[in-house]
Scaffold this motif. Structure first.
Motif, mmCIF file in Angstrom:
data_model
loop_
_atom_site.group_PDB
_atom_site.id
_atom_site.type_symbol
_atom_site.label_atom_id
_atom_site.label_comp_id
_atom_site.label_asym_id
_atom_site.label_seq_id
_atom_site.Cartn_x
_atom_site.Cartn_y
_atom_site.Cartn_z
ATOM 1 N N ARG A 108 0.840 -1.209 0.000
ATOM 2 C CA ARG A 108 0.000 0.000 0.000
ATOM 3 C C ARG A 108 0.871 1.254 0.000
ATOM 4 O O ARG A 108 1.860 1.332 0.725
ATOM 5 C CB ARG A 108 -0.933 -0.027 1.228
ATOM 6 N N TYR A 109 0.481 2.238 -0.849
ATOM 7 C CA TYR A 109 1.250 3.488 -0.961
ATOM 8 C C TYR A 109 0.954 4.371 0.259
ATOM 9 O O TYR A 109 -0.156 4.877 0.401
ATOM 10 C CB TYR A 109 0.853 4.217 -2.250
ATOM 11 N N SER A 110 1.959 4.549 1.114
ATOM 12 C CA SER A 110 1.699 5.275 2.366
ATOM 13 C C SER A 110 2.683 6.432 2.586
ATOM 14 O O SER A 110 2.793 6.956 3.699
ATOM 15 C CB SER A 110 1.765 4.311 3.548
ATOM 16 N N VAL A 111 3.373 6.848 1.518
ATOM 17 C CA VAL A 111 4.427 7.867 1.642
ATOM 18 C C VAL A 111 3.904 9.162 2.303
ATOM 19 O O VAL A 111 4.618 9.811 3.079
ATOM 20 C CB VAL A 111 5.015 8.170 0.238
ATOM 21 N N TYR A 112 2.653 9.515 2.008
ATOM 22 C CA TYR A 112 2.117 10.783 2.520
ATOM 23 C C TYR A 112 1.884 10.773 4.034
ATOM 24 O O TYR A 112 1.632 11.830 4.617
ATOM 25 C CB TYR A 112 0.833 11.181 1.782
ATOM 26 N N ASP A 113 1.953 9.603 4.673
ATOM 27 C CA ASP A 113 1.841 9.565 6.139
ATOM 28 C C ASP A 113 2.803 10.569 6.772
ATOM 29 O O ASP A 113 2.484 11.207 7.763
ATOM 30 C CB ASP A 113 2.188 8.162 6.670
ATOM 31 N N GLN A 114 3.991 10.678 6.162
ATOM 32 C CA GLN A 114 5.052 11.471 6.791
ATOM 33 C C GLN A 114 4.802 12.969 6.766
ATOM 34 O O GLN A 114 5.352 13.693 7.587
ATOM 35 C CB GLN A 114 6.385 11.192 6.094
ATOM 36 N N PHE A 115 4.033 13.451 5.801
ATOM 37 C CA PHE A 115 3.805 14.902 5.804
ATOM 38 C C PHE A 115 2.328 15.270 5.642
ATOM 39 O O PHE A 115 1.983 16.374 5.245
ATOM 40 C CB PHE A 115 4.737 15.628 4.828
ATOM 41 N N LEU A 169 -9.202 2.862 3.572
ATOM 42 C CA LEU A 169 -7.741 2.794 3.456
ATOM 43 C C LEU A 169 -7.407 1.665 2.478
ATOM 44 O O LEU A 169 -7.607 0.494 2.801
ATOM 45 C CB LEU A 169 -7.138 2.508 4.844
ATOM 46 N N ALA A 170 -6.977 2.035 1.289
ATOM 47 C CA ALA A 170 -6.711 1.011 0.272
ATOM 48 C C ALA A 170 -5.787 1.587 -0.786
ATOM 49 O O ALA A 170 -5.639 2.809 -0.906
ATOM 50 C CB ALA A 170 -8.017 0.553 -0.379
ATOM 51 N N ASP A 171 -5.186 0.698 -1.545
ATOM 52 C CA ASP A 171 -4.313 1.134 -2.628
ATOM 53 C C ASP A 171 -5.105 1.187 -3.938
ATOM 54 O O ASP A 171 -5.896 0.284 -4.229
ATOM 55 C CB ASP A 171 -3.128 0.169 -2.776
ATOM 56 N N ALA A 172 -4.875 2.228 -4.705
ATOM 57 C CA ALA A 172 -5.593 2.400 -5.978
ATOM 58 C C ALA A 172 -5.339 1.235 -6.929
ATOM 59 O O ALA A 172 -6.169 0.919 -7.771
ATOM 60 C CB ALA A 172 -5.158 3.709 -6.630
ATOM 61 N N ARG A 173 -4.183 0.580 -6.778
ATOM 62 C CA ARG A 173 -3.836 -0.532 -7.677
ATOM 63 C C ARG A 173 -4.486 -1.836 -7.259
ATOM 64 O O ARG A 173 -4.391 -2.824 -7.964
ATOM 65 C CB ARG A 173 -2.302 -0.713 -7.695
#
Ligand SMILES: C[S@@+](CC[C@H](N)C(=O)[O-])C[C@H]1O[C@@H](n2cnc3c(N)ncnc32)[C@H](O)[C@@H]1O
Length: 248
Positions: A6-13, A92-96
């Motif tokens: 799951r793409y979660s990179v934006y958690d950090q900012f 909470l899910a991944d678009a892919r």
């Protein structure tokens, strides 16, 4: 083939994003939707906001009387979305890798979210998931940064200075790989000290032909790319930005 992580990179900012990062974009995008999308929808249309982030679009869709579901890969972004738009169902899910029944009149995805999908095969999978979630004749609208955006804007650094935080974005673009990289450094005041954090966000530059081809293979018709400036957007936010319209 195993499901992507799951793409979660934006958690950090997420905290920084939710402090107005997308305000200028949404102010202008709202007019695009009012003029070119909402008139085509039933009054209480069921809308999926794909990669909904911290809920700015979802909140405005709710106010407009639509039934809204939002999906994002970042749990922290969704926490902000929940408080901004109570009444929206957030997943909470991944678009892919999401699967929803064919119950939506429209799927929208804004602010170059789908440039974060870094392979065309994965983008086609996203389009297939969207197609499956649309009730016919459903509408799919999303915007992408195209080559002019990466070539003209993804360079140098931009600082966004507030009383309690500073965000500095350094953009680079590799034309051989067709890959943009934004290094976002934030300094957040804790009262006594400034806390630094760093995150790198990557975006892929697709050609119009690649995107239209993938939409077609996923089953979409009436595929129509339209430049943001032709739709009335202005300033840097409109440069090299294209909205794609397609129907099931
Ligand atoms: C630039 S933000 C845009 C957020 C929102 N659409 C807006 O208009 O403000 C990109 C968003 O896409 C989400 N995202 C990127 N890739 C994703 C993926 N594969 N699955 C789910 N969410 C993803 C990120 O977590 C982030 O919230």
């Amino acid at each position: 083939v195993s499901a992507p992580q799951r793409y979660s990179v934006y958690d950090q900012f997420a905290w920084c994003y939710s402090r107005g990062w997308s305000d200028d974009y949404h102010e202008q995008a709202r007019r695009v939707f009012e003029g070119h999308v909402f008139p085509a929808l039933p009054p209480a249309a069921r809308i999926l906001d794909l990669c909904c982030g911290s809920g700015e679009l979802a909140a405005s869709l709710l106010v407009r009387g639509f039934q809204v579901t939002g999906i994002d890969g970042s749990a922290r972004m969704l926490e902000f979305a929940h408080s901004r738009a109570p009444g929206v169902r957030f997943l909470l899910a991944d678009a892919r890798a999401f699967h929803l029944d064919a119950a939506f009149d429209a799927v929208l995805s804004t602010f170059d979210s789908l440039n974060h999908i870094l392979q065309i095969t994965a983008l086609e999978t996203v389009f297939r998931n969207v197609y499956a979630a649309l009730a016919a004749p459903g509408l799919f609208v999303f915007d992408l940064n195209m080559s002019d955006s990466f070539e003209m804007l993804w360079r140098g650094s931009i600082a966004d200075v507030h009383d309690d935080f500073v965000a500095i974005t350094r953009g680079t673009y590799d034309p051989a790989e067709r890959l943009g990289r934004a290094d976002i450094t934030t300094f957040r005041s804790s009262g006594a000290a400034w806390l630094r954090s760093d995150v790198a966000v990557f975006e892929k530059c697709y050609s119009e032909d690649q995107v239209c081809g993938a939409l077609k293979r996923a089953g979409f018709s009436n595929i129509s790319p339209r430049e943001a400036c032709q739709l009335g957007m202005r300033g840097d936010i409109s440069i090299g930005r294209t909205f794609f319209f397609a129907t099931k």
